[in-house]
Structures are given as C-alpha cells and as structure tokens.
Design a protein around this motif. Structure first.
Motif, PDB file in Angstrom:
ATOM      1  N   CYS A  95       0.862  -1.364   0.045  1.00  0.00           N
ATOM      2  CA  CYS A  95       0.173  -0.065   0.049  1.00  0.00           C
ATOM      3  C   CYS A  95       0.817   1.179  -0.050  1.00  0.00           C
ATOM      4  O   CYS A  95       0.161   2.110  -0.507  1.00  0.00           O
ATOM      5  CB  CYS A  95      -0.751   0.213   1.268  1.00  0.00           C
ATOM      6  SG  CYS A  95      -1.588  -1.357   1.758  1.00  0.00           S
ATOM      7  N   CYS A  98       1.216   4.033  -2.917  1.00  0.00           N
ATOM      8  CA  CYS A  98       0.143   4.792  -3.287  1.00  0.00           C
ATOM      9  C   CYS A  98      -0.209   5.731  -2.147  1.00  0.00           C
ATOM     10  O   CYS A  98      -1.093   6.656  -2.510  1.00  0.00           O
ATOM     11  CB  CYS A  98      -0.928   4.011  -3.858  1.00  0.00           C
ATOM     12  SG  CYS A  98      -0.641   3.132  -5.568  1.00  0.00           S
ATOM     13  N   HIS A  99      -0.140   5.391  -0.965  1.00  0.00           N
ATOM     14  CA  HIS A  99      -0.569   5.908  -0.014  1.00  0.00           C
ATOM     15  C   HIS A  99       0.144   6.633   0.971  1.00  0.00           C
ATOM     16  O   HIS A  99       1.552   6.026   1.490  1.00  0.00           O
ATOM     17  CB  HIS A  99      -1.552   5.385   0.826  1.00  0.00           C
ATOM     18  CG  HIS A  99      -2.902   5.056  -0.008  1.00  0.00           C
ATOM     19  ND1 HIS A  99      -3.991   5.785  -0.126  1.00  0.00           N
ATOM     20  CD2 HIS A  99      -3.356   3.618  -0.355  1.00  0.00           C
ATOM     21  CE1 HIS A  99      -5.010   5.016  -0.781  1.00  0.00           C
ATOM     22  NE2 HIS A  99      -4.459   3.664  -1.214  1.00  0.00           N
TER      23      HIS A  99
HETATM   24  C1  HEC Z   1      -1.840   1.544  -7.153  1.00  0.00           C
HETATM   25  C2  HEC Z   1      -1.968   2.536  -6.018  1.00  0.00           C
HETATM   26  C3  HEC Z   1      -2.960   1.986  -4.947  1.00  0.00           C
HETATM   27  C4  HEC Z   1      -2.375   1.137  -4.041  1.00  0.00           C
HETATM   28  C5  HEC Z   1      -1.257  -0.100  -4.217  1.00  0.00           C
HETATM   29  C6  HEC Z   1      -3.463   0.857  -3.047  1.00  0.00           C
HETATM   30  N1  HEC Z   1      -4.331   2.042  -3.055  1.00  0.00           N
HETATM   31 FE1  HEC Z   1      -5.633   2.471  -1.703  1.00  0.00          FE
HETATM   32  N2  HEC Z   1      -6.385   4.154  -3.314  1.00  0.00           N
HETATM   33  C7  HEC Z   1      -5.657   4.222  -4.294  1.00  0.00           C
HETATM   34  C8  HEC Z   1      -6.519   5.404  -4.959  1.00  0.00           C
HETATM   35  C9  HEC Z   1      -6.208   6.123  -6.581  1.00  0.00           C
HETATM   36  C10 HEC Z   1      -7.662   5.477  -4.197  1.00  0.00           C
HETATM   37  C11 HEC Z   1      -8.712   6.376  -4.358  1.00  0.00           C
HETATM   38  C12 HEC Z   1      -9.656   5.806  -5.067  1.00  0.00           C
HETATM   39  C13 HEC Z   1     -11.086   6.403  -5.203  1.00  0.00           C
HETATM   40  O1  HEC Z   1     -11.370   7.121  -4.349  1.00  0.00           O
HETATM   41  O2  HEC Z   1     -11.656   5.934  -6.403  1.00  0.00           O
HETATM   42  C14 HEC Z   1      -7.469   4.714  -3.091  1.00  0.00           C
HETATM   43  C15 HEC Z   1      -8.267   4.659  -1.901  1.00  0.00           C
HETATM   44  C16 HEC Z   1      -8.102   3.969  -0.788  1.00  0.00           C
HETATM   45  C17 HEC Z   1      -9.015   4.341   0.486  1.00  0.00           C
HETATM   46  C18 HEC Z   1      -9.952   5.160   0.681  1.00  0.00           C
HETATM   47  C19 HEC Z   1     -11.285   4.385  -0.017  1.00  0.00           C
HETATM   48  C20 HEC Z   1     -12.676   5.651   0.039  1.00  0.00           C
HETATM   49  O3  HEC Z   1     -13.609   4.920  -0.083  1.00  0.00           O
HETATM   50  O4  HEC Z   1     -12.430   6.800   0.129  1.00  0.00           O
HETATM   51  C21 HEC Z   1      -8.513   3.266   1.357  1.00  0.00           C
HETATM   52  C22 HEC Z   1      -9.039   3.090   2.839  1.00  0.00           C
HETATM   53  C23 HEC Z   1      -7.378   2.791   0.696  1.00  0.00           C
HETATM   54  N3  HEC Z   1      -7.220   3.024  -0.507  1.00  0.00           N
HETATM   55  C24 HEC Z   1      -6.406   1.776   1.438  1.00  0.00           C
HETATM   56  C25 HEC Z   1      -5.538   1.250   0.876  1.00  0.00           C
HETATM   57  C26 HEC Z   1      -4.714  -0.022   1.447  1.00  0.00           C
HETATM   58  C27 HEC Z   1      -5.013  -0.532   2.708  1.00  0.00           C
HETATM   59  C28 HEC Z   1      -3.880  -0.281   0.619  1.00  0.00           C
HETATM   60  C29 HEC Z   1      -2.825  -1.716   0.526  1.00  0.00           C
HETATM   61  C30 HEC Z   1      -3.587  -2.958   0.611  1.00  0.00           C
HETATM   62  C31 HEC Z   1      -3.969   0.181  -0.751  1.00  0.00           C
HETATM   63  N4  HEC Z   1      -5.226   1.171  -0.359  1.00  0.00           N
HETATM   64  C32 HEC Z   1      -3.218   0.083  -2.020  1.00  0.00           C
HETATM   65  C33 HEC Z   1      -4.430   3.825  -4.916  1.00  0.00           C
HETATM   66  C34 HEC Z   1      -3.844   2.719  -4.334  1.00  0.00           C
END
Ligand code: HEC
Length: 165
Positions: A95, A98-99
């Motif tokens: 994660c 990206c975060h």
């Molecule tokens: C390739 C990039 C990427 C990876 C890897 C990634 N995320 Fe995300 N994540 C995003 C993006 C872009 C958004 C916003 C998407 C949207 O709101 O449509 C997001 C949104 C979220 C949100 C908020 C959702 C919401 O409804 O607002 C959470 C919580 C989250 N990610 C947790 C995680 C976790 C935990 C991991 C690891 C398991 C992870 N992400 C891995 C790109 C990533």
C-alpha cells in the motif's frame, strides 16, 4: 531499561571475574595445599559459564528486546498487536507506494492520504472494503484484491489504529 540493567550486570560480572582470577593466580603460599583437581574443574566450569553468559546470552537478550520493541511500536506510542504488526509489514509492501501514512513512513501520493482521510478516523471495516473491492469497481487506480483473508484484516486493523497519529 532492561538493556541498561543487563549491561551493568555484565560489567559487574567481568570485574568480579578479573578480581577472582587475580586472587587465584600466582603460586600458593608456602605451606598451603596445592589446588586439587576438583577445585581446578570448578574454576574452569565457572569461567565457561561466565563466557557463555556474556558472549551468548547477553547479545541474545538485547537482540530479542530490541526486535520486539521496534516491530510493535506504532506511531504516536501505540503498542501494536501481533496481527497489526503483520499488517504493518504488509502495508509497507502493498500500500505504501500509493498512500501516505505517517505510522509507516509512507509518502505515496497516488491515493488519498490515509492520515487525513476522514480526519484520520478510519474504521477497519471501511479500509477492509477498500482492500477487497478496490475503488471504481476495481477498474480505478486502487485495484481490488491486493490482499485476502487475515492479511487483509490485519492491514485494515493496522491502518485504522495508526491513521492520523
Ligand atoms: C496503485 C495504487 C494504490 C495501491 C497499491 C493502494 N491504493 Fe488505496 N487507493 C488508491 C487510490 C487512487 C484511491 C482513491 C480511489 C477512489 O477514491 O476512487 C485509493 C483509496 C483508498 C482508500 C479510501 C477509499 C475511499 O472510499 O475513500 C483506502 C482506505 C485505501 N485506498 C487503502 C489502501 C490499502 C490498505 C492498500 C494496501 C492493501 C491500498 N490502498 C493500496 C490507490 C492505491
């Protein structure tokens, strides 16, 4: 704390063994009995014990202590459970690219900052849903199914615990 104590004890032990060794060395004064074989054996066993204690036990104790401390120390002084510690390791792997999440020193900017999202007040179920389903039905930038089962739960639990810290 324990490390300091062990350190001090170790030096006491070294000091003591030097003193004892000094007292023991040298020829016995005239008239006194020579050391028996049994006494010599006691000495070598004692010295072996000291060497093992200092050379093996001491580093082991310190290593174990340090290891536990760092792995389970969350941001802001939170103590993490075993599951959350697992979640932290998985977060770094899956994660953090990206975060942003201060507790993991993650600075990714593709997705939302998990420290400030919803004021840093994230529920495990919310994070779990994001992991399971991704966003934009898995066709957006947050893919679905990055993790499954207990691993997904551990990460969700970890993120919910440290976000905003
Ligand atoms: C390739 C990039 C990427 C990876 C890897 C990634 N995320 Fe995300 N994540 C995003 C993006 C872009 C958004 C916003 C998407 C949207 O709101 O449509 C997001 C949104 C979220 C949100 C908020 C959702 C919401 O409804 O607002 C959470 C919580 C989250 N990610 C947790 C995680 C976790 C935990 C991991 C690891 C398991 C992870 N992400 C891995 C790109 C990533």
């Amino acid at each position: 704390m324990i490390g300091t104590l062990v350190f001090v004890l170790a030096f006491l032990a070294i000091g003591l063994s030097v003193v004892l060794a000094a007292m023991r060395s040298g020829r016995p004064p005239a008239g006194s009995k020579k050391e028996t074989r049994a006494q010599r054996r006691v000495w070598s066993v004692g010295i072996a014990v000291v060497i093992v204690a200092l050379g093996v036990t001491l580093p082991a104790v310190i290593l174990v202590n340090n290891g536990e401390d760092h792995a389970s120390h969350g941001a802001g002084g939170v103590q993490l459970t075993g599951a959350q510690t697992n979640g932290r390791a998985l977060f770094a792997e899956k994660c953090s690219t990206c975060h942003t999440l201060a507790g993991s020193h993650a600075v990714g900017r593709v997705g939302p900052n998990l420290d400030t999202l919803n004021g840093g007040n994230l529920k495990p179920a919310f994070v779990l849903d994001a992991i399971k389903n991704g966003r934009a039905s898995g066709n957006g930038q947050m893919p679905s199914g990055l993790l499954y089962g207990d691993d997904a739960k551990d990460v969700a639990d970890y993120v919910a615990t440290v976000s905003g810290r």
